[in-house]
Design an enzyme around this catalytic site. Structure first.
Site, PDB file in Angstrom:
ATOM      1  N   ASP A 151       0.796  -1.228   0.000  1.00 51.85           N
ATOM      2  CA  ASP A 151       0.000   0.000   0.000  1.00 51.85           C
ATOM      3  C   ASP A 151       0.827   1.276   0.000  1.00 51.85           C
ATOM      4  O   ASP A 151       0.435   2.269  -0.602  1.00 51.85           O
ATOM      5  CB  ASP A 151      -0.920   0.033   1.235  1.00 51.85           C
ATOM      6  CG  ASP A 151      -2.034  -0.988   1.150  1.00 51.85           C
ATOM      7  OD1 ASP A 151      -2.385  -1.383   0.026  1.00 51.85           O
ATOM      8  OD2 ASP A 151      -2.555  -1.380   2.206  1.00 51.85           O
ATOM      9  N   TYR A 406     -12.787  -2.015  -2.846  1.00 48.71           N
ATOM     10  CA  TYR A 406     -13.304  -0.818  -2.195  1.00 48.71           C
ATOM     11  C   TYR A 406     -14.488  -0.263  -2.996  1.00 48.71           C
ATOM     12  O   TYR A 406     -14.616  -0.494  -4.193  1.00 48.71           O
ATOM     13  CB  TYR A 406     -12.222   0.262  -2.125  1.00 48.71           C
ATOM     14  CG  TYR A 406     -11.221   0.106  -1.007  1.00 48.71           C
ATOM     15  CD1 TYR A 406     -11.056  -1.098  -0.328  1.00 48.71           C
ATOM     16  CD2 TYR A 406     -10.414   1.174  -0.632  1.00 48.71           C
ATOM     17  CE1 TYR A 406     -10.136  -1.217   0.692  1.00 48.71           C
ATOM     18  CE2 TYR A 406      -9.479   1.061   0.383  1.00 48.71           C
ATOM     19  CZ  TYR A 406      -9.342  -0.136   1.039  1.00 48.71           C
ATOM     20  OH  TYR A 406      -8.433  -0.258   2.057  1.00 48.71           O
TER      21      TYR A 406
END
EC number: 3.2.1.18
Length: 469
Positions: A151, A406
């Protein structure tokens, strides 16, 4: 008529014609001077005073050419003022959601130079919508794409394109960021960009293309923000930021920003126990967010932000059909509005919901355990009645055999109401698809509709066997 009379008559006519020509020249001169000075002035309807055009932010520059005999004059029409957005219109009444956009980034990556991304979102200025994502500093068909499942790296940047345009090599890199949020206040874009070391990151606030402010990590544990649009009302933009543990208590603050400058910071208050990755929308005169509890709850926390006095309230979505993943099955899950449900609360996924009177519209993965499939529906009483479970108007966006990720909300102002739209991240590559070494995504976007609609499924659609390794 004798010769003297003829001479007098001709002289009189000539004098008359000369007088008329003289008066016409005076009229032309007056008109020319008036129009010349008019091009530098605007009439203000508020107080009838004249003000210069130059300092006013304009939407467009229109030039008219006015012809008077042999004289050409350029007259600039003063444009209308650009104002801050206030989002005061009511929310649109909808029956469900209709397809709006799909960028097919992964499929296109099989034969073109497309960025490796994750954490996408959508936000609109008053005239156009844009898609954002956090790039990994590489294209997919590039050895640097190996191990892009991580990330936070210093190479990640916020990308911005018109909605529907994949992130090609010509894409603008707005800022350095491994966490971000963006919104338009009616005059210019605000970008909140977080980057740096996990234990001492920096959030930069970029307004109208200029760095205006910054803030450092306050808990020294991965400062992070929404990964979807922030919201601006009458020039004040709000963004929710968290610093601290992802699986225990963390320190969440709501920042109030005006033209890129932090003007106030409020701590989270209310009954929400853990707040991350909020999906926020204007709910005039304030801002409302539905977030991710990564510690205790599979029911989603709500954060209500008062833009005028900077006060904060928080609770949880009442619907017993909960929105996070993982979660219990619908027969066993619960939510009682105030507290986390302590049902598979550890871990989670960014998502969204929004109120519709006493009801709630929401989206979630179809799978109860993994980021697979995606569905939307309305829960009657889901905003106000504890543990309500009456579901209507269910739609499948991505079938359960395909991956999702997401999701988040964005708002679009129409002529008479504010419409709610959402996007779904369609993740491909690692960890699940181990034939390749990269992790990236495409997106699909839907918007609320008051009309009828059909059925379908809109997965990423790339054949992993055709993709670069």
């Amino acid at each position: 008529m004798n010769p003297n009379q003829k001479i007098i008559t001709i002289g009189s006519v000539s004098l008359t014609i000369a007088t008329i020509c003289f008066l016409m020249q005076i009229a032309i001169l007056v008109t020319t001077v008036t129009l010349h000075f008019k091009q530098y002035e605007c009439d203000s309807p508020a107080n009838n005073q004249v003000m210069p055009c130059e300092p006013i932010i304009i939407e467009r520059n229109i030039t008219e050419i006015v012809y008077l005999t042999n004289t050409t004059i350029e007259k600039e029409i003063c444009p209308k003022l650009v104002e801050y957005r206030n989002w005061s219109k009511p929310q649109c009444k909808i029956t469900g959601f209709a397809p709006f956009s799909k960028d097919n980034s992964i499929r296109l990556s099989a034969g073109g130079d497309i960025w490796v991304t994750r954490e996408p979102y959508v936000s609109c200025d008053p005239g156009k919508c844009y898609q954002f994502a956090l790039g990994q500093g590489t294209t997919l068909d590039n050895k640097h794409s190996n191990d892009t499942i991580h990330d936070r790296t210093p190479h990640r940047t916020l990308l911005m394109n018109e909605l529907g345009v994949p992130f090609h090599l010509g894409t603008r890199q707005v800022c350095i960021a491994w966490s971000s949020s963006s919104c338009h206040d009616g005059k210019a874009w605000l970008h909140v960009c977080v980057t740096g070391y996990d234990k001492n990151a920096t959030a930069s606030f970029i307004y109208d293309g200029r760095l205006v402010d910054s803030i450092g990590s306050w808990s020294k544990n991965i400062l992070r923000t929404q990964e979807s649009e922030c919201v601006c009302i009458n020039g004040t933009c709000t963004v929710v930021m968290t610093d601290g543990s992802a699986s225990e208590r963390a320190d969440t603050k709501i920042l109030f920003i005006e033209e890129g400058k932090i003007v106030h910071i409020s701590p989270l208050s209310g009954s929400a126990q853990h707040v991350e990755e909020c999906s926020c929308y204007p709910r005039y005169p304030g801002v409302r967010c539905v977030c991710r509890d990564n510690w205790k709850g599979s029911n989603r926390p709500i954060v209500d932000i008062n833009v005028k006095d900077y006060s904060i309230a928080s609770s949880y979505v009442c619907s017993g059909l909960v929105g996070d993943t993982p979660r219990k099955n619908d027969r066993s899950s619960s939510s009682y509005c105030r507290n986390p449900n302590n049902e598979k609360g550890n871990h989670g996924v960014k998502g969204w919901a929004f109120d519709d009177g006493n009801d709630v519209w929401m989206g979630r993965t179809i799978s109860e355990e993994s980021r697979s499939g995606y569905e939307t529906f309305k829960v009657i009483g889901g905003w106000s009645t504890p543990n309500s479970k009456l579901q209507i108007n269910r739609q499948v966006i991505v079938d359960s055999d395909n991956r999702s990720g997401y999701s988040g909300i964005f708002s679009v102002e129409g002529k008479s109401c504010i419409n709610r739209c959402f996007y779904v991240e369609l993740i491909r590559g690692r960890e699940q698809e181990t034939r390749v070494w990269w992790t990236s995504n495409s997106i699909v976007v839907f918007c609320g509709t008051s009309g009828t609609y059909g059925t379908g499924s809109w997965p990423d659609g790339a054949d992993i066997n055709l993709m670069p390794i």
